[in-house]
Design an enzyme around this catalytic site. Structure first.
Site, short mmCIF file in Angstrom:
data_model
loop_
_atom_site.label_atom_id
_atom_site.label_comp_id
_atom_site.label_asym_id
_atom_site.label_seq_id
_atom_site.Cartn_x
_atom_site.Cartn_y
_atom_site.Cartn_z
N ARG A 1 13.25 -3.33 9.51
CA ARG A 1 12.55 -2.48 10.49
C ARG A 1 12.44 -3.23 11.81
O ARG A 1 12.25 -4.44 11.82
CB ARG A 1 11.13 -2.18 9.97
CG ARG A 1 11.00 -0.84 9.32
CD ARG A 1 9.73 -0.72 8.52
NE ARG A 1 8.51 -0.98 9.29
CZ ARG A 1 7.28 -0.79 8.79
NH1 ARG A 1 7.13 -0.35 7.56
NH2 ARG A 1 6.22 -1.04 9.51
N ARG B 1 0.13 -7.83 14.18
CA ARG B 1 -0.39 -6.80 13.26
C ARG B 1 -1.47 -7.37 12.34
O ARG B 1 -2.45 -6.71 12.03
CB ARG B 1 0.75 -6.18 12.45
CG ARG B 1 1.67 -5.33 13.30
CD ARG B 1 2.48 -4.35 12.48
NE ARG B 1 3.16 -4.93 11.34
CZ ARG B 1 4.47 -4.93 11.17
NH1 ARG B 1 5.26 -4.40 12.09
NH2 ARG B 1 5.01 -5.45 10.11
N ARG C 1 11.58 -7.40 3.66
CA ARG C 1 11.65 -5.93 3.62
C ARG C 1 12.97 -5.40 4.20
O ARG C 1 13.45 -5.88 5.22
CB ARG C 1 10.52 -5.32 4.45
CG ARG C 1 9.20 -5.43 3.79
CD ARG C 1 8.25 -4.32 4.15
NE ARG C 1 7.86 -4.23 5.54
CZ ARG C 1 6.66 -3.77 5.91
NH1 ARG C 1 5.79 -3.38 5.01
NH2 ARG C 1 6.36 -3.67 7.19
N LYS D 1 0.82 -1.22 0.00
CA LYS D 1 0.00 0.00 0.00
C LYS D 1 0.86 1.27 0.00
O LYS D 1 0.53 2.23 -0.68
CB LYS D 1 -0.99 0.01 1.17
CG LYS D 1 -0.35 0.22 2.53
CD LYS D 1 -1.39 0.29 3.63
CE LYS D 1 -0.79 0.03 4.99
NZ LYS D 1 0.32 0.81 5.46
N ARG E 1 -7.09 3.23 10.97
CA ARG E 1 -6.85 1.80 11.22
C ARG E 1 -8.02 1.17 11.97
O ARG E 1 -8.04 -0.04 12.14
CB ARG E 1 -5.60 1.61 12.10
CG ARG E 1 -4.28 1.87 11.41
CD ARG E 1 -3.85 0.71 10.57
NE ARG E 1 -2.51 0.20 10.76
CZ ARG E 1 -1.41 0.67 10.21
NH1 ARG E 1 -1.43 1.74 9.47
NH2 ARG E 1 -0.26 0.08 10.41
P1 AMP Z 1 2.87 1.17 8.84
O1 AMP Z 1 4.08 1.95 8.43
O2 AMP Z 1 1.60 1.73 8.25
O3 AMP Z 1 3.05 -0.29 8.61
O4 AMP Z 1 2.72 1.37 10.43
C1 AMP Z 1 3.71 0.90 11.32
C2 AMP Z 1 3.20 0.95 12.76
O5 AMP Z 1 2.88 2.31 13.10
C3 AMP Z 1 1.90 0.19 13.04
O6 AMP Z 1 2.13 -1.18 13.29
C4 AMP Z 1 1.38 0.93 14.27
O7 AMP Z 1 2.09 0.56 15.44
C5 AMP Z 1 1.75 2.37 13.94
N1 AMP Z 1 0.66 3.07 13.20
C6 AMP Z 1 0.69 3.53 11.92
N2 AMP Z 1 -0.47 4.10 11.57
C7 AMP Z 1 -1.26 3.99 12.68
C8 AMP Z 1 -2.61 4.38 12.97
N3 AMP Z 1 -3.39 4.97 12.04
N4 AMP Z 1 -3.09 4.12 14.22
C9 AMP Z 1 -2.33 3.51 15.15
N5 AMP Z 1 -1.07 3.11 14.94
C10 AMP Z 1 -0.54 3.34 13.73
#
Ligand code: AMP
Length: 211
Positions: free
Chosen positions: A156, A167, A121, A15, A87
């Protein structure tokens, strides 16, 4: 005419990659809450890292605050793509109070593929470019080294088996119900980056972007 889209999908669905490509094509702001959270500093970073590294969602109030600041400070005159937000339904309700969303793109991949991709990744510790050692189009030329700046490639901190499982669980429980909340276009994410992008572009055309 302003166009505001949301891109959702489990981690590893691509995404973020797609949001970036589409935002560049149409000059939209690309806002990734994951990136905003990763770029925090000081005591807030320590607090947020604990949630992120264990695969949990960061509390809504923190993410909302950061997102609102970003929307206020950026001049997104053509619109924006929210990557990784909302989310859950609580975040969606808050978002609906401040902006109108035109469509949500759900990038769909199987659990097995998610685990495989996340294990592959890598990101550059110097210039943050993303790679995946299992995806031909974004595989680094030399293992462990950034094609662009020669920086060291790392995994990461939150890309560990336990956090991936957590997740995925949260994604199906909290995020997937959002597909009924917005006008959602489902995209098959198990294709090449180019083909996934083609499908998204077709859908945007149908939404009347070019009218
Ligand atoms: P992502 O880069 O979108 O995979 O996000 C990595 C991590 O950031 C997630 O596993 C959450 O811990 C946190 N995170 C990102 N976006 C959100 C959101 N909208 N609400 C809560 N936590 C978030």
């Amino acid at each position: 005419m302003v166009h505001n889209y949301i891109f959702v999908g489990p981690q590893g669905s691509g995404k973020g990659t797609q949001a970036k490509i589409v935002a560049e094509k149409f000059n939209l702001c690309h806002i990734s809450t994951g990136d905003l959270l990763r770029n925090l500093s000081g005591s807030m970073k320590e607090k947020v890292d604990e949630y992120m590294n264990s695969g949990q969602l960061v509390p809504d109030c923190i993410v909302l605050n950061i997102l609102k600041q970003k929307l206020d400070s950026n001049n997104c005159e053509n619109g924006f793509i929210l990557d990784g937000f909302p989310r859950n339904i609580g975040q969606a309700n808050e978002l609906d109070k401040i902006v109108k969303i035109d469509a949500m793109f759900s990038i769909e991949v199987s659990n097995e593929e998610v685990v495989r991709r996340i294990n592959g990744r890598r990101f550059c510790s110097k210039c943050t470019t993303n790679y995946n050692i299992y995806v031909q189009e974004i595989k680094p030329k030399k293992e462990g080294v950034c094609d662009k700046c020669g920086g060291k490639l790392l995994k990461r901190d939150d890309d560990n088996e336990e956090a991936i499982k957590k997740r995925l669980e949260i994604y199906f429980k909290d995020t997937q119900p959002l597909l009924r909340h917005y006008n959602t276009i489902r995209i098959n994410g198990e294709q090449t980056i180019e083909k996934v992008n083609e499908d998204i572009m077709k859908a945007i055309k149908m939404l009347g972007f070019f009218r």
